[in-house]
Design a protein around this motif. Structure first.
Motif, PDB file in Angstrom:
ATOM      1  N   GLN A  19       1.137  -0.846   0.304  1.00 13.83           N
ATOM      2  CA  GLN A  19       0.360   0.070   0.155  1.00 13.83           C
ATOM      3  C   GLN A  19       0.911   1.543   0.156  1.00 13.83           C
ATOM      4  O   GLN A  19       0.187   2.336  -0.325  1.00 13.83           O
ATOM      5  N   THR A  21       3.935   3.671  -1.380  1.00 17.64           N
ATOM      6  CA  THR A  21       4.815   4.042  -2.211  1.00 17.64           C
ATOM      7  C   THR A  21       6.464   4.098  -1.498  1.00 17.64           C
ATOM      8  O   THR A  21       6.203   4.208  -0.421  1.00 17.64           O
ATOM      9  N   GLU A  24       6.453   7.137   0.376  1.00 16.17           N
ATOM     10  CA  GLU A  24       5.787   6.993   2.080  1.00 16.17           C
ATOM     11  C   GLU A  24       7.113   5.912   2.658  1.00 16.17           C
ATOM     12  O   GLU A  24       7.085   6.557   3.918  1.00 16.17           O
ATOM     13  N   TYR A 136      -0.322   5.746  10.935  1.00 17.81           N
ATOM     14  CA  TYR A 136      -1.751   7.152  11.470  1.00 17.81           C
ATOM     15  C   TYR A 136      -2.180   8.149  10.455  1.00 17.81           C
ATOM     16  O   TYR A 136      -2.567   8.892  10.491  1.00 17.81           O
ATOM     17  N   LEU A 138      -0.727   8.414   7.333  1.00 19.70           N
ATOM     18  CA  LEU A 138      -1.241   7.969   6.519  1.00 19.70           C
ATOM     19  C   LEU A 138      -2.510   7.022   6.119  1.00 19.70           C
ATOM     20  O   LEU A 138      -3.052   5.321   6.203  1.00 19.70           O
ATOM     21  N   PRO A 139      -3.657   8.228   6.598  1.00 18.95           N
ATOM     22  CA  PRO A 139      -4.739   7.760   6.036  1.00 18.95           C
ATOM     23  C   PRO A 139      -5.600   6.390   5.323  1.00 18.95           C
ATOM     24  O   PRO A 139      -6.421   5.916   5.127  1.00 18.95           O
ATOM     25  N   HIS A 140      -5.029   6.622   4.816  1.00 20.28           N
ATOM     26  CA  HIS A 140      -4.978   5.196   2.974  1.00 20.28           C
ATOM     27  C   HIS A 140      -4.598   4.273   3.297  1.00 20.28           C
ATOM     28  O   HIS A 140      -5.325   3.616   2.439  1.00 20.28           O
ATOM     29  N   ILE A 141      -3.369   4.576   4.133  1.00 15.38           N
ATOM     30  CA  ILE A 141      -3.293   2.839   4.131  1.00 15.38           C
ATOM     31  C   ILE A 141      -4.176   1.869   5.405  1.00 15.38           C
ATOM     32  O   ILE A 141      -4.276   2.979   6.271  1.00 15.38           O
ATOM     33  N   LYS A 142      -4.544   1.028   4.992  1.00 18.78           N
ATOM     34  CA  LYS A 142      -5.517  -0.682   5.701  1.00 18.78           C
ATOM     35  C   LYS A 142      -4.342  -0.972   6.398  1.00 18.78           C
ATOM     36  O   LYS A 142      -3.538  -1.693   5.856  1.00 18.78           O
TER      37      LYS A 142
END
Length: 162
Positions: A19, A21, A24, A136, A138-142
């Motif tokens: 998830q 990049t 990141e 936390y 990076l809210p797009h990470i599950k």
């Protein structure tokens, strides 16, 4: 059972890396003392690599591990190595010798593969907990519910919920 849990832990790390990049991966986080997610992942990978790469010789020294900077900046490379290690885990337990630089590089401790595999699991979970702090931001990470949490804590939580 231990090998199964370690494989699940490595899968969690792979899922996070898939998830992220590369940008990141190398982003410094003040919450981590300006360390990066990639640096923590590299550290997890390299300790496990020290165990697996030296299994045949029977001599483990985590302090003399490879330090491959590409693993902290290239998600695809980190995933490739984690997948490789995941496929190599299921080997017999055997006696090993562990050298640690806090004693001397001549003093060895007796250990075994399963004990060191457990150490690597606990080490990975510890670093996952730190990584989770950064994730936390990076809210797009599950993030899975078990990421960075010890199996004993997960079991305890299940018992409390009953």
């Amino acid at each position: 059972m231990l090998v199964k849990i370690v494989k699940l832990n490595l899968t969690e790390n792979i899922n996070i890396l898939q998830q992220l990049t590369n940008e990141e991966m190398i982003l410094p986080f003040p919450e981590l003392g300006n360390a990066t997610i990639g640096e923590h992942m590299r550290h997890i990978i390299e300790l496990l690599g020290s165990l697996l790469d030296n299994y045949d010789s029977g001599y483990i020294n985590y302090d003399k591990r490879k330090r491959d900077i590409i693993l902290q900046s290239d998600t695809k490379e980190a995933i490739k190595i984690l997948e490789k290690y995941r496929s190599e885990l299921d080997i017999p337990n055997k006696s090993l010798s562990l050298t640690h630089n806090c004693f001397s590089d001549k003093e060895m401790l007796e250990t075994n593969y399963f004990r060191e595999l457990l150490y690597n699991l606990e080490h990975s979970i510890h670093h996952q907990a730190l990584i989770k702090v950064a994730l936390y931001r990076l809210p797009h990470i599950k993030i899975s519910d078990s990421f960075g949490i010890a199996p004993s804590t997960l079991e305890y939580r299940k018992q409390c919920a009953q």
